[in-house]
Design a protein around this motif. Structure first.
Motif, PDB file in Angstrom:
ATOM      1  N   ILE A  78      42.210  68.395 -47.874  1.00 49.42           N
ATOM      2  CA  ILE A  78      43.261  67.602 -47.245  1.00 49.42           C
ATOM      3  C   ILE A  78      44.340  68.570 -46.769  1.00 49.42           C
ATOM      4  O   ILE A  78      44.949  69.284 -47.576  1.00 49.42           O
ATOM      5  CB  ILE A  78      43.837  66.565 -48.221  1.00 49.42           C
ATOM      6  N   THR A  79      44.545  68.614 -45.485  1.00 47.83           N
ATOM      7  CA  THR A  79      45.477  69.579 -44.898  1.00 47.83           C
ATOM      8  C   THR A  79      46.917  69.078 -44.982  1.00 47.83           C
ATOM      9  O   THR A  79      47.178  67.879 -45.161  1.00 47.83           O
ATOM     10  CB  THR A  79      45.118  69.840 -43.429  1.00 47.83           C
ATOM     11  N   GLU A  80      47.841  70.010 -44.835  1.00 50.18           N
ATOM     12  CA  GLU A  80      49.259  69.650 -44.814  1.00 50.18           C
ATOM     13  C   GLU A  80      49.569  68.755 -43.617  1.00 50.18           C
ATOM     14  O   GLU A  80      50.429  67.876 -43.691  1.00 50.18           O
ATOM     15  CB  GLU A  80      50.122  70.921 -44.757  1.00 50.18           C
ATOM     16  N   GLN A  81      48.825  68.952 -42.522  1.00 52.30           N
ATOM     17  CA  GLN A  81      49.035  68.108 -41.347  1.00 52.30           C
ATOM     18  C   GLN A  81      48.672  66.659 -41.652  1.00 52.30           C
ATOM     19  O   GLN A  81      49.372  65.734 -41.227  1.00 52.30           O
ATOM     20  CB  GLN A  81      48.197  68.621 -40.172  1.00 52.30           C
ATOM     21  N   GLU A  82      47.569  66.453 -42.398  1.00 53.76           N
ATOM     22  CA  GLU A  82      47.180  65.089 -42.766  1.00 53.76           C
ATOM     23  C   GLU A  82      48.247  64.433 -43.647  1.00 53.76           C
ATOM     24  O   GLU A  82      48.542  63.245 -43.497  1.00 53.76           O
ATOM     25  CB  GLU A  82      45.843  65.112 -43.510  1.00 53.76           C
ATOM     26  N   ILE A  83      48.822  65.213 -44.550  1.00 54.71           N
ATOM     27  CA  ILE A  83      49.879  64.670 -45.412  1.00 54.71           C
ATOM     28  C   ILE A  83      51.110  64.338 -44.579  1.00 54.71           C
ATOM     29  O   ILE A  83      51.736  63.283 -44.763  1.00 54.71           O
ATOM     30  CB  ILE A  83      50.220  65.672 -46.534  1.00 54.71           C
ATOM     31  N   ASP A  84      51.452  65.227 -43.638  1.00 55.52           N
ATOM     32  CA  ASP A  84      52.595  64.957 -42.751  1.00 55.52           C
ATOM     33  C   ASP A  84      52.381  63.666 -41.966  1.00 55.52           C
ATOM     34  O   ASP A  84      53.302  62.869 -41.803  1.00 55.52           O
ATOM     35  CB  ASP A  84      52.797  66.131 -41.783  1.00 55.52           C
ATOM     36  N   GLU A  85      51.146  63.488 -41.477  1.00 53.68           N
ATOM     37  CA  GLU A  85      50.846  62.273 -40.708  1.00 53.68           C
ATOM     38  C   GLU A  85      50.950  61.028 -41.586  1.00 53.68           C
ATOM     39  O   GLU A  85      51.448  59.981 -41.143  1.00 53.68           O
ATOM     40  CB  GLU A  85      49.442  62.377 -40.102  1.00 53.68           C
TER      41      GLU A  85
END
Length: 415
Positions: free
Chosen positions: A150-157
């Motif tokens: 799970i990428t940081e971008q997915e968490i940001d989204e």
């Protein structure tokens, strides 16, 4: 003569007991050469009937025995896979799970084995089922961790979506997944789902039914999914949940994995974690209402407030817009903690961006329009919790795929 008759009766009785014992040992299924006996099925059926408090009818008994066989086949596959991978659970984890079952079923703490024996159940059979559930959950998590990042971008989204949903509603749900693994199971499993729903509506406990009938990863927790927001569930489930009321149980919902049954436990307005500690700097336009205002008075006041709102492009415009609308009640409210504001005002202000104005808000004495001049966000969103929520939903899909793979690669013989 009497001794001879008595001896014949004793021998006949012993013969019946031996025949019954042999029948219980009869092999019903082989799962990769591992036996499931009639005794195993009867024991599991007793567990299901005792823990779910289902109506004891011939139809229910047949459904329970079918479910018992399906569950035992899957559990044999799961434990065989766990053995191959060298995965186990410790006694402390089992004890914690038993304590959860006691709470769910209102059994006094530490009285689980007594409850089982009183219900005519071998306690070790339930403990083995619990141990399998825990082992399977660990196995799914291990596979998920090995294959999913799970990428940081997915968490940001996900966090951005949380913020955009602020002020909308979220639902507290539980689920039961009745799987459909091939077309031949379609109608029988739909009928199983319908029977489960009927029993729930007749008072059978949802959590116990989820533990015994659901094949989802939430089964070990009594089907509890938790709070979910609109847009996070599959469309077919989302459309049904949106029309439900608190306490409702859905009809069977056909999804990718089978038939899903949803219990809507609660519904609430979404507030971001820590959002109430955010601080907002506001200006307002206020249109007073006369005492005992009529509907015409209220409509006229709302129209004036809307006229002023339409002229506001930024905080600097508030006073001029009020003057243009010939209103005297305009000015700064200063900086306020969002959680200290009345509920109606907070709902109006919370979704605003800086320099945006709310729709008119009616109170008993006035119509208000709020303009947001500044906002200091509270840092209340836990990124680790967001990551965990993403993992839970992915684990559900992976578990369904995993058990299908195990069934596909296994040799299963029914007798």
């Amino acid at each position: 003569m009497f001794r001879l008759i008595a001896l014949i009766l004793i021998i006949a009785g012993l013969g019946g007991a031996v025949a019954q014992a042999q029948d219980l040992q009869r092999i019903v299924a082989l799962v990769n050469d591992e036996v499931i006996s009639l005794r195993d099925i009867n024991e599991r059926a007793r567990i299901i009937m005792a823990t779910t408090r289902l109506s004891d009818t011939p139809e229910i008994r047949r459904a329970v025995r079918d479910q018992a066989l399906r569950s035992l086949v899957d559990e044999r596959l799961q434990m065989q896979e766990a053995k191959r991978r060298g995965l186990t659970v410790n006694q402390q984890e089992v004890d914690s799970a038993i304590a959860m079952v006691e709470r769910q079923m209102n059994i006094p703490a530490g009285r689980f084995e007594e409850f089982a024996e009183r219900s005519g159940i071998d306690p070790s059979a339930i403990i083995n089922q619990i141990r399998t559930e825990l082992t399977w959950s660990r196995m799914v998590r291990a596979r998920l961790n090995a294959t999913t990042t799970i990428t940081e971008q997915e968490i940001d989204e996900a966090i951005a979506k949380l913020k955009s949903n602020a002020g909308q509603t979220e639902d507290l749900i539980s689920e039961i997944l009745v799987p459909v693994d091939n077309p031949d199971q379609e109608e029988p499993q739909r009928q199983t789902a319908l029977r489960i729903i009927e029993q729930i509506r007749n008072g059978a406990p949802f959590q116990a039914l989820a533990r015994q009938f659901s094949r989802g990863t939430t089964a070990a927790n009594g089907g509890e999914v938790g709070w979910v927001q609109r847009g996070t569930l599959p469309d077919e489930v989302e459309n049904v949940v949106a029309k439900m009321n608190k306490g409702d149980v859905s009809e069977p919902i056909r999804t990718v994995g089978g038939y899903q049954i949803i219990l809507l436990r609660d519904r609430q307005r979404i507030a971001l974690p820590g959002a109430e500690d955010s601080k907002v700097t506001l200006k307002q336009v206020l249109v007073p209402l006369p005492q005992n205002a009529s509907n015409a008075d209220i409509q006229a006041a709302v129209a004036k407030a809307q006229q002023a709102r339409n002229a506001i492009r930024s905080c600097e415009d508030v006073e001029a817009a009020a003057e243009q609308a010939q209103l005297q009640g305009a000015g700064s409210l200063g900086t306020l903690r969002l959680g200290d504001m009345p509920e109606a005002f907070r709902r109006a202000v919370e979704p605003l961006n800086v320099n945006e104005s709310s729709q008119p808000v009616a109170t008993q004495r006035a119509i208000h329009v709020f303009t947001l001049c500044a906002k200091e966000e509270a840092s209340g969103i836990n990124r680790n919790q967001v990551r965990q929520n993403i993992m839970v939903r992915r684990a559900e899909l992976l578990a369904q795929r995993y058990i299908r793979e195990l069934r596909r690669d296994a040799t299963i013989e029914f007798r």
